[in-house]
Write an enzyme that holds these catalytic residues in place. Structure first.
Site, PDB file in Angstrom:
ATOM      1  N   THR A 196       0.968  -1.275   0.062  1.00  0.00           N
ATOM      2  CA  THR A 196      -0.118   0.170  -0.089  1.00  0.00           C
ATOM      3  C   THR A 196       0.913   1.187   0.010  1.00  0.00           C
ATOM      4  OG1 THR A 196      -0.225  -0.256   2.282  1.00  0.00           O
ATOM      5  CG2 THR A 196      -2.001  -0.955   1.316  1.00  0.00           C
ATOM      6  N   GLY A 251      -4.908  -9.089   5.229  1.00  0.00           N
ATOM      7  CA  GLY A 251      -4.676  -8.548   3.899  1.00  0.00           C
ATOM      8  C   GLY A 251      -3.049  -8.200   3.516  1.00  0.00           C
ATOM      9  N   VAL A 252      -2.375  -8.250   4.612  1.00  0.00           N
ATOM     10  CA  VAL A 252      -1.023  -7.881   4.663  1.00  0.00           C
ATOM     11  C   VAL A 252      -0.506  -6.728   3.776  1.00  0.00           C
ATOM     12  CG1 VAL A 252      -0.307 -10.280   5.193  1.00  0.00           C
ATOM     13  CG2 VAL A 252      -0.198  -9.564   3.013  1.00  0.00           C
ATOM     14  N   CYS A 253      -1.338  -5.655   3.830  1.00  0.00           N
ATOM     15  CA  CYS A 253      -0.967  -4.413   3.208  1.00  0.00           C
ATOM     16  C   CYS A 253      -0.661  -4.506   1.719  1.00  0.00           C
ATOM     17  CB  CYS A 253       0.257  -3.672   3.675  1.00  0.00           C
ATOM     18  SG  CYS A 253       0.022  -2.900   5.152  1.00  0.00           S
ATOM     19  N   ASN A 254      -1.413  -5.549   1.008  1.00  0.00           N
ATOM     20  CA  ASN A 254      -1.089  -6.050  -0.221  1.00  0.00           C
ATOM     21  C   ASN A 254      -2.306  -6.218  -1.197  1.00  0.00           C
ATOM     22  OD1 ASN A 254       0.107  -6.924  -2.649  1.00  0.00           O
ATOM     23  ND2 ASN A 254       2.131  -7.211  -1.830  1.00  0.00           N
TER      24      ASN A 254
END
Ligand SMILES: *Cc1c(COP(=O)(O)O)cnc(C)c1O
Length: 793
Positions: A133, A397-400
């Site tokens: 992100t 969502g692991v910022c991806n």
């Protein structure tokens, strides 16, 4: 130190692994019982690094740089040296590159975005779908932007740059390694872009935050290097918490239009009558490092670089070692099968990557689990079990977002629908419309070993591989036995998440719509956020003992380790209160805003703050009114779900219900199972029930009816005129049941055994949610410990 004599670069993989295993006992004592698998979040700091840093700090004074005092001069020198050492760590020639210290990789990326935003025609921005992100956010300041959904699309764009007539600045960004799948993208795209664009205004930004954690990055060829490289240094060294931006000096002029100045970045400022300033004209880092540098962190960085190479050798060794571990982990995980032949794990991997080739794949495995019937296992469920086993991994969502959407096949409309249905980053409900909304991610680091890999695989095997045909299902046999149970005890929890208070035997107690009288009448809220504290984050709350004293008309609260106690009036009558004692404020319980009255008395706040070691105070819920009988807590949020054939009814969203009932017989059965494995039996208090039901002590041994409550729809207490209570469904459990309510310590049981014997569709159930039935024949509903209970199915 032993390892200084060791030739880490020429060891066999097995020897290197056993070296790490041994070395980390001394250097990473915090890993003793813990399996840490979130190195892509941050890796860990060694004892030697912390000792060395401590020694340096105690050895001399490090002042604010840029003045003439010896302590300041010392800082300035150190900063210059460390900057050079870090450039060399990446083989970057200081003639061609500058390095700017930032607080993290995101701040480094933001610096680039700010420079492009000031260009006269604005800028065009393109980024790869695997971006974090932090890279995606750069699009918000661009005139136009594009997400490249594949390498081919991006390469095509690069190939066309020669013919580009657009005068506008263009910025191309991509991650050197996906922080989700661990895929490594080709590094030579930057060189290709420079070649095709030929000085026509196209620049490259490489997000190397994930890559350099376990792999060397070689910038020795300045012509092939990215224009901007963003780094998270704590992901390499574990400490200090710093980031950096490496800039090719050829691009330095792009930053000239930067408008902000402050602290270290300005030579002269006039602000009386005239308003002008002269920005620092020296090196790029002088122009970009606003304010005081994090000097002490930069000091620690020096120790970090040195220690890292002593403990692990070069990053080449780290890369080989972690690649070998990841390959093994992935291979075995991919081969796991349930007894019926179904696959256990779905691993998300790019076609362009290969776990045997460390130039295309890093030591990360992203996956989801399925049960033997093929449905997805909720990652919250995995996380709860991992946490009782002291295994640290990352879910969600692991910022991806691009990687997630592509891997999980989530279309934009599905993401919108999930969002409107309440899904948020980090929320519990992670399976929506039968599809996962996030992943499980395990990531390895320099101090991981093969034993970690096997311990993790053992964990998956133990809890998620179905060896039998079907899970235990409650039998329908118990339905006819209606009147074997009685109310063994009643407990209320006057202060939410604190210890319970047992209602004296044979004392009548009022049941209301919203629960037993005086149950969760108060809560403890954080003074900063206004959020109600819970035992999950603050296990010590279990030791705070509230007691109701009706004779004196007070609530007494006693914290552990003190003879003092808080005494508060039970009455809400204003004449009993100093009204100034209360301030109305929104407090929130479970993320939901509720109106609670806060005690602003500093005695109350100080007492609880000291007891829990967090800034907090007490709040009281206002009385439930006739028109909104359940304004308290999130108790109003019960949802009934339909009863599947062999699955106890469940409540979907609530983690609280008006009343919680457990059966002594079920608890006995559970404890037998725990003890059979050598575990410690669970005390009933860990389940924090309000009503404990028990069977007659006269019934012969072996005739108990454990899990009978799975079948019950309702019960009547205290004879034919007694109130009727409905059972709303099984209570979903988490690792909170592992907190010993007498000592506040965390154990593995009873959650581990519950998870193996009482898991239904991914939910671990024990006890039943209960509420007063809507229609009552009696005006006031009363329950008493000792009451006979008639159950209905
Ligand atoms: C961790 C990470 C980031 C964010 O780094 P911060 O230091 O948190 O700003 C960005 N991109 C990737 C690929 C990462 O792994």
């Amino acid at each position: 130190m032993a390892n200084m004599d060791l030739d880490l670069a020429n060891m066999s993989p097995e020897a290197y692994d056993s070296y790490i295993e041994q070395m980390r006992r001394e250097q990473y004592p915090m890993l003793k019982d813990t399996l840490y698998l979130d190195h892509a979040g941050t890796t860990l700091y060694s004892k030697r690094l912390m000792d060395r840093f401590h020694e340096e700090m105690m050895g001399s004074i490090f002042g604010n740089p840029h003045s003439a005092s010896p302590s300041s001069q010392r800082s300035t020198q150190h900063v210059d040296n460390v900057r050079l050492a870090l450039l060399r760590f990446f083989k970057a020639d200081p003639e061609r590159f500058d390095l700017v210290f930032t607080s993290n990789a995101t701040a480094a990326i933001k610096l680039v975005m700010e420079a492009f935003r000031e260009q006269s025609e604005g800028y065009w921005y393109g980024y790869h779908v695997d971006s974090h992100t932090s890279l995606i956010g750069v699009r918000e300041a661009a005139r136009e932007h594009k997400c490249f959904e594949s390498d081919e699309e991006m390469e095509l764009w690069i190939a066309c740059q020669g013919q580009e007539t657009d005068q506008r600045m263009r910025l191309l960004a991509y991650p050197a390694q996906s922080n989700m799948t661990g895929r490594r993208l080709p590094l030579d795209l930057c060189r290709r872009l420079r070649r095709t664009a030929g000085g026509s205004g196209a620049y490259s930004l490489l997000d190397a935050a994930a890559l350099v954690s376990t792999t060397p990055l070689d910038l020795s060829n300045a012509e092939a290097a990215p224009d901007f490289t963003a780094l998270s240094l704590y992901k390499i060294f574990g400490f200090p918490d710093l980031g950096a931006l490496i800039v090719r000096k050829d691009c330095a002029s792009l930053f000239l239009k930067r408008r902000y100045f402050g602290g270290g970045t300005v030579d002269m400022v006039a602000c009386l009558k005239e308003h002008w300033h002269v920005q620092k004209s020296g090196t790029l880092h002088e122009q970009l490092e606003d304010g005081t540098l994090p000097v002490h962190s930069i000091m620690a960085l020096k120790a970090a670089i040195q220690t890292h190479s002593e403990l692990f050798g070069r990053l080449e060794e780290v890369s080989q070692h972690t690649a070998r571990l990841a390959k093994q982990l992935r291979e075995i995980l991919a081969s796991m099968r349930h007894a019926n032949g179904e696959r256990v794990a779905m691993i998300y991997k790019s076609e362009a990557s290969d776990y045997s080739d460390s130039t295309t794949q890093g030591p990360i495995v992203a996956f989801n689990l399925r049960n033997s019937k093929g449905s997805w296992v909720s990652s919250t469920e995995v996380e709860k079990l991992a946490s009782v086993k002291d295994i640290h991994l990352r879910t969600g969502g692991v910022c991806n977002p691009g990687g997630i959407a592509q891997s999980l096949g989530l279309a934009p409309w599905e993401m919108r629908e999930n969002f409107s249905a309440g899904h948020r980053c980090g929320s519990e409900n992670d399976i929506m419309n039968g599809k996962p909304t996030g992943v499980l991610r395990v990531s390895l680091g320099a101090m991981s070993t093969m034993s970690d890999v096997h311990r993790f695989l053992g964990f998956i095997e133990e809890f998620f591989v179905d060896r039998s045909a079907r899970p235990h299902a409650p039998s329908a046999l118990q339905s006819c036995l209606r009147q074997r149970f009685h109310v063994e005890s009643l407990t209320v929890y006057p202060v939410k998440s604190c210890a319970g208070w047992q209602v004296p035997y044979a004392r009548t107690w009022e049941i209301r719509k919203e629960g037993l009288a005086w149950d969760r009448e108060w809560c403890i809220v954080h003074q900063g956020t206004g959020k109600a504290l819970s035992q999950k984050q603050h296990p010590r709350m279990a030791l705070i003992r509230p007691a109701l004293d009706f004779k004196a008309g007070v609530l007494r609260i006693r914290a552990p380790g003190t003879t003092e106690q808080l005494t508060l009036p039970l009455s809400k009558d204003p004449s009993h209160f100093e009204t100034e004692d209360f301030a109305h404020r929104d407090a929130s319980v479970c993320g939901e805003s509720i109106k609670a009255k806060l005690y602003t008395s500093s005695t109350v706040a100080d007492y609880l703050t000291k007891a829990l070691d967090v800034p907090c105070t007490l709040a009281r819920f206002p009385a439930a009114s006739a028109d909104s009988p359940s304004t308290r807590h999130s108790k109003a949020h019960l949802q009934r779900s339909d009863r599947a054939a062999d699955v106890p009814r469940q409540i979907l969203l609530s983690n609280e219900s008006p009343i919680l009932t457990i059966s002594r017989s079920s608890l006995n059965r559970l404890n037998e199972q725990i003890k059979a494995k050598g575990g410690k039996a669970a005390h009933p208090a860990v389940f924090r029930a309000n009503i404990v039901l028990a069977e007659s002590p006269l019934s012969p041994p072996g005739h108990e009816r454990p899990w009978a409550e799975d079948e019950w729809k309702s019960m009547r207490v205290g004879g034919v005129d007694g109130p009727v209570l409905d059972f709303l469904g099984g209570c979903r459990r988490c690792q909170m049941v592992c907190i010993d309510q007498a000592s506040g310590e965390r154990n593995q049981e009873p959650f581990v055994t519950l998870a193996k014997t009482r898991r239904f569709e991914g939910r671990v159930l024990f006890g039943v949610h209960t509420a007063l039935a809507a229609e009552q024949r009696v005006p006031c509903s009363i329950i008493t410990a000792g009451d006979a209970v008639e159950t209905f199915v």
